[in-house]
Design a protein around this motif. Structure first.
Motif, PDB file in Angstrom:
ATOM      1  N   MET A  28       0.749  -1.332  -0.041  1.00 40.50           N
ATOM      2  CA  MET A  28      -0.116   0.035   0.134  1.00 40.50           C
ATOM      3  C   MET A  28       1.028   1.264   0.101  1.00 40.50           C
ATOM      4  O   MET A  28       1.974   1.238   0.826  1.00 40.50           O
ATOM      5  N   THR A  29       0.460   2.201  -0.827  1.00 42.55           N
ATOM      6  CA  THR A  29       1.463   3.272  -0.977  1.00 42.55           C
ATOM      7  C   THR A  29       0.529   4.495  -1.040  1.00 42.55           C
ATOM      8  O   THR A  29      -0.582   4.711  -1.215  1.00 42.55           O
ATOM      9  N   MET A  30       1.115   5.641  -0.731  1.00 39.26           N
ATOM     10  CA  MET A  30       0.523   6.926  -0.801  1.00 39.26           C
ATOM     11  C   MET A  30       0.881   8.030  -1.518  1.00 39.26           C
ATOM     12  O   MET A  30       2.393   7.949  -1.526  1.00 39.26           O
ATOM     13  N   LYS A  31       0.349   8.622  -2.358  1.00 40.57           N
ATOM     14  CA  LYS A  31       0.908   9.753  -3.298  1.00 40.57           C
ATOM     15  C   LYS A  31      -0.176  10.843  -3.302  1.00 40.57           C
ATOM     16  O   LYS A  31      -1.219  10.828  -2.875  1.00 40.57           O
ATOM     17  N   GLY A  32       0.284  11.884  -3.923  1.00 41.40           N
ATOM     18  CA  GLY A  32      -0.682  13.052  -4.077  1.00 41.40           C
ATOM     19  C   GLY A  32      -0.041  14.333  -3.816  1.00 41.40           C
ATOM     20  O   GLY A  32       1.137  14.560  -4.589  1.00 41.40           O
ATOM     21  N   CYS A  33      -0.282  15.048  -2.789  1.00 41.56           N
ATOM     22  CA  CYS A  33       0.527  16.176  -2.341  1.00 41.56           C
ATOM     23  C   CYS A  33       1.601  16.306  -1.532  1.00 41.56           C
ATOM     24  O   CYS A  33       1.652  15.030  -0.929  1.00 41.56           O
ATOM     25  N   ALA A  34       2.519  16.899  -1.926  1.00 44.93           N
ATOM     26  CA  ALA A  34       3.562  16.783  -0.901  1.00 44.93           C
ATOM     27  C   ALA A  34       3.224  16.909   0.655  1.00 44.93           C
ATOM     28  O   ALA A  34       2.483  17.792   1.087  1.00 44.93           O
ATOM     29  N   MET A  35       3.988  15.999   1.456  1.00 48.62           N
ATOM     30  CA  MET A  35       3.628  16.359   2.781  1.00 48.62           C
ATOM     31  C   MET A  35       3.863  17.582   3.639  1.00 48.62           C
ATOM     32  O   MET A  35       3.198  17.967   4.494  1.00 48.62           O
ATOM     33  N   GLU A  36       4.736  18.443   2.941  1.00 44.27           N
ATOM     34  CA  GLU A  36       5.037  19.793   3.552  1.00 44.27           C
ATOM     35  C   GLU A  36       3.773  20.641   3.583  1.00 44.27           C
ATOM     36  O   GLU A  36       3.765  21.842   4.218  1.00 44.27           O
ATOM     37  N   LYS A  37       3.101  20.217   2.831  1.00 46.72           N
ATOM     38  CA  LYS A  37       1.637  21.273   2.419  1.00 46.72           C
ATOM     39  C   LYS A  37       0.733  21.134   3.699  1.00 46.72           C
ATOM     40  O   LYS A  37      -0.106  21.559   3.940  1.00 46.72           O
ATOM     41  N   PHE A  38       0.878  19.901   4.376  1.00 48.26           N
ATOM     42  CA  PHE A  38       0.186  19.548   5.544  1.00 48.26           C
ATOM     43  C   PHE A  38       0.727  20.380   7.029  1.00 48.26           C
ATOM     44  O   PHE A  38       1.243  19.676   7.742  1.00 48.26           O
ATOM     45  N   LEU A  39       0.239  21.625   6.970  1.00 44.67           N
ATOM     46  CA  LEU A  39       0.869  22.407   8.297  1.00 44.67           C
ATOM     47  C   LEU A  39      -0.176  22.265   9.404  1.00 44.67           C
ATOM     48  O   LEU A  39      -1.368  23.048   9.138  1.00 44.67           O
ATOM     49  N   ASP A  95      -3.381   3.730  -2.239  1.00 40.62           N
ATOM     50  CA  ASP A  95      -3.512   2.355  -2.854  1.00 40.62           C
ATOM     51  C   ASP A  95      -3.705   1.279  -1.635  1.00 40.62           C
ATOM     52  O   ASP A  95      -3.089   0.760  -1.213  1.00 40.62           O
ATOM     53  N   ALA A  96      -5.033   0.829  -1.931  1.00 39.54           N
ATOM     54  CA  ALA A  96      -5.625  -0.118  -1.091  1.00 39.54           C
ATOM     55  C   ALA A  96      -6.062  -1.404  -1.734  1.00 39.54           C
ATOM     56  O   ALA A  96      -6.966  -2.039  -1.359  1.00 39.54           O
ATOM     57  N   ARG A  97      -5.679  -1.561  -3.021  1.00 35.41           N
ATOM     58  CA  ARG A  97      -6.448  -2.593  -3.786  1.00 35.41           C
ATOM     59  C   ARG A  97      -6.013  -3.927  -3.251  1.00 35.41           C
ATOM     60  O   ARG A  97      -6.980  -4.858  -3.420  1.00 35.41           O
ATOM     61  N   GLN A  98      -4.825  -4.211  -2.697  1.00 28.96           N
ATOM     62  CA  GLN A  98      -4.861  -5.491  -2.229  1.00 28.96           C
ATOM     63  C   GLN A  98      -5.518  -6.002  -0.850  1.00 28.96           C
ATOM     64  O   GLN A  98      -5.933  -6.927  -0.715  1.00 28.96           O
ATOM     65  N   LEU A  99      -5.521  -4.786  -0.299  1.00 29.75           N
ATOM     66  CA  LEU A  99      -6.602  -4.963   1.134  1.00 29.75           C
ATOM     67  C   LEU A  99      -7.838  -5.393   0.718  1.00 29.75           C
ATOM     68  O   LEU A  99      -8.491  -5.839   1.330  1.00 29.75           O
ATOM     69  N   PHE A 100      -8.396  -4.440  -0.249  1.00 29.06           N
ATOM     70  CA  PHE A 100      -9.688  -4.604  -0.722  1.00 29.06           C
ATOM     71  C   PHE A 100     -10.079  -5.819  -1.320  1.00 29.06           C
ATOM     72  O   PHE A 100     -11.149  -6.463  -1.296  1.00 29.06           O
ATOM     73  N   GLU A 101      -8.900  -6.361  -2.118  1.00 29.46           N
ATOM     74  CA  GLU A 101      -9.229  -7.733  -2.622  1.00 29.46           C
ATOM     75  C   GLU A 101      -9.373  -8.889  -1.681  1.00 29.46           C
ATOM     76  O   GLU A 101     -10.177  -9.790  -1.548  1.00 29.46           O
ATOM     77  N   ASP A 102      -8.442  -8.639  -0.324  1.00 31.69           N
ATOM     78  CA  ASP A 102      -8.365  -9.671   0.632  1.00 31.69           C
ATOM     79  C   ASP A 102      -9.593  -9.496   1.696  1.00 31.69           C
ATOM     80  O   ASP A 102     -10.279 -10.661   2.035  1.00 31.69           O
ATOM     81  N   ARG A 103     -10.250  -8.290   1.912  1.00 27.46           N
ATOM     82  CA  ARG A 103     -11.027  -8.125   3.255  1.00 27.46           C
ATOM     83  C   ARG A 103     -12.447  -7.846   2.690  1.00 27.46           C
ATOM     84  O   ARG A 103     -13.296  -8.082   3.295  1.00 27.46           O
ATOM     85  N   VAL A 104     -12.661  -7.691   1.243  1.00 24.90           N
ATOM     86  CA  VAL A 104     -13.771  -7.334   0.718  1.00 24.90           C
ATOM     87  C   VAL A 104     -14.162  -8.267  -0.507  1.00 24.90           C
ATOM     88  O   VAL A 104     -15.243  -9.262  -0.373  1.00 24.90           O
ATOM     89  N   LEU A 105     -13.591  -8.423  -1.604  1.00 26.65           N
ATOM     90  CA  LEU A 105     -13.822  -9.085  -2.655  1.00 26.65           C
ATOM     91  C   LEU A 105     -13.710 -10.585  -2.481  1.00 26.65           C
ATOM     92  O   LEU A 105     -14.563 -11.166  -2.860  1.00 26.65           O
ATOM     93  N   SER A 106     -12.442 -11.224  -1.992  1.00 26.54           N
ATOM     94  CA  SER A 106     -12.555 -12.546  -1.975  1.00 26.54           C
ATOM     95  C   SER A 106     -13.682 -12.964  -0.736  1.00 26.54           C
ATOM     96  O   SER A 106     -14.147 -13.971  -1.125  1.00 26.54           O
TER      97      SER A 106
END
Length: 359
Positions: free
Chosen positions: A1-12, A72-83
């Motif tokens: 699982m990975t996080m992307k989007g805005c730079a962390m320094e924006k979160f003041l 990115d929660a695709r694998q967790l969604f597969e494991d905990r919901v779809l399967s």
């Protein structure tokens, strides 16, 4: 699982902030807009649950001047919901994946993501439900617009998240939400409502099942075991269903039970689909003080169904049983028994239906 989007320094962390779970639909967009109008500083969070996903949320956040994060929660969604969803249908059940998805991902994983962002101490979504602060504690309540109420899908939320949860749409109707989206000029104002199952797409729930299950014919039996016809596959049917049986009968016939071992449907008249006692496994309690043997409650066995008064007969770590004052129609294994307290206004708890008892 990975996080992307805005730079962390924006979160003041200038003040307490709220992470708004953004799907890219009109409901979550209006929720974010309402919070901004009330003075909250928001951060949009989108869980990537499947591919292709919906990329409208970043545009809404740009419009509102909010930073946005994908996770990115695709694998967790597969494991905990779809399967589990697929396994449930293979067992002859009628799974309700939204309950588990809300508990594990939208208010489990998403809350972990939110807390990792500097200054964030609340999470908000576009669900139609309400949070009430009572002397006995924080309660999850039904939405003002009962036609849109989603509280039954939220009974399994981690209780510790409730005090940090905001439901900005809880007092609004869908029509009011649409009107506010148009008035605010939100880019999602004219988007169609999402489907009941976000992952189903045009093919409905069958599109994510094992194709072999879709074409596995079996017998349609009456309660005495006489064969009345042939069905195309048990995954196409659920208890209480009448449509699609293709049987000529002097009285309307309904699915009473789905038998995965014989790949059979057991059918009968409507009154045989009624149950007064409903039992569920793995109970989750949001208001333990309202659920105990002998407690008077109001319950439902389908999320859009009516509330029926009843009494809690059994509560253990693994079982919950309610006896309703009047029989309820066709409780289906895999669906959820959801109980309410305070005259049916607040969610007390629930569990996954396992053994409907005949009336």
């Amino acid at each position: 699982m990975t996080m992307k989007g805005c730079a962390m320094e924006k979160f003041l962390p200038a003040r307490p902030r709220v992470a708004v779970l953004m799907s890219g639909g009109v409901d979550s967009s209006v929720a974010a807009w309402l919070l901004r109008e009330e003075g909250w500083e928001g951060v949009g969070v989108t869980l990537r649950l499947f591919s292709p996903g919906d990329d409208a949320a970043p545009g809404v956040c740009r419009f509102l001047g909010m930073p946005h994060v994908f996770f990115d929660a695709r694998q967790l969604f597969e494991d905990r919901v779809l399967s589990p969803f697929r396994r449930g249908y293979a067992r002859g059940e009628t799974p309700s994946p939204c309950v588990g998805c809300n508990a594990a991902l939208k208010f489990g994983l998403a809350w972990e993501v939110a807390r990792s962002l500097p200054g964030v101490s609340f999470i908000a979504t576009g669900h139609y439900a309400r949070i009430l602060h009572r002397p006995a504690g924080v309660r999850l309540a039904r939405a003002q617009d009962l036609r849109r109420d989603q509280s039954a899908f939220l009974y399994a939320l981690p209780p510790e998240v409730l005090p940090r949860t905001l439901f900005p749409l809880g007092e609004l109707s869908k029509e009011e939400v649409r009107a506010r989206a148009r008035r605010a000029g939100l880019p999602t104002a004219l988007r169609r409502d999402s489907m009941d199952l976000c992952f189903a797409g045009e093919g409905g729930y069958r599109s994510v099942l094992d194709p072999a299950l879709l074409h596995r014919p079996g017998p349609i039996l009456d309660e005495e075991g006489h064969e009345l016809g042939i069905h195309p596959g048990i995954v196409h049917f659920t208890p209480g269903q009448r449509q699609g049986l293709g049987i000529a009968s002097p009285v309307p016939l309904y699915v009473l039970r789905v038998d995965p071992f014989r790949q059979a449907l057991v059918v009968g008249p409507r009154e045989r689909a009624l149950a007064r006692e409903v039992e569920a496994r793995r109970p989750r309690l949001l208001a333990p003080d309202l659920v105990f043997p002998g407690a008077r409650v109001w319950g439902k066995v389908r999320a859009p169904g009516p509330l029926t008064p009843g009494t809690v007969e059994l509560l253990t770590e693994d079982r919950l049983r309610c006896r309703f004052d009047e029989p309820v129609f066709a409780p289906a294994p895999g669906q959820h028994l959801v109980l309410y307290g305070e005259e049916g206004n607040v969610v007390a708890g629930g569990g996954e239906i396992v053994a409907p008892r005949s009336a």
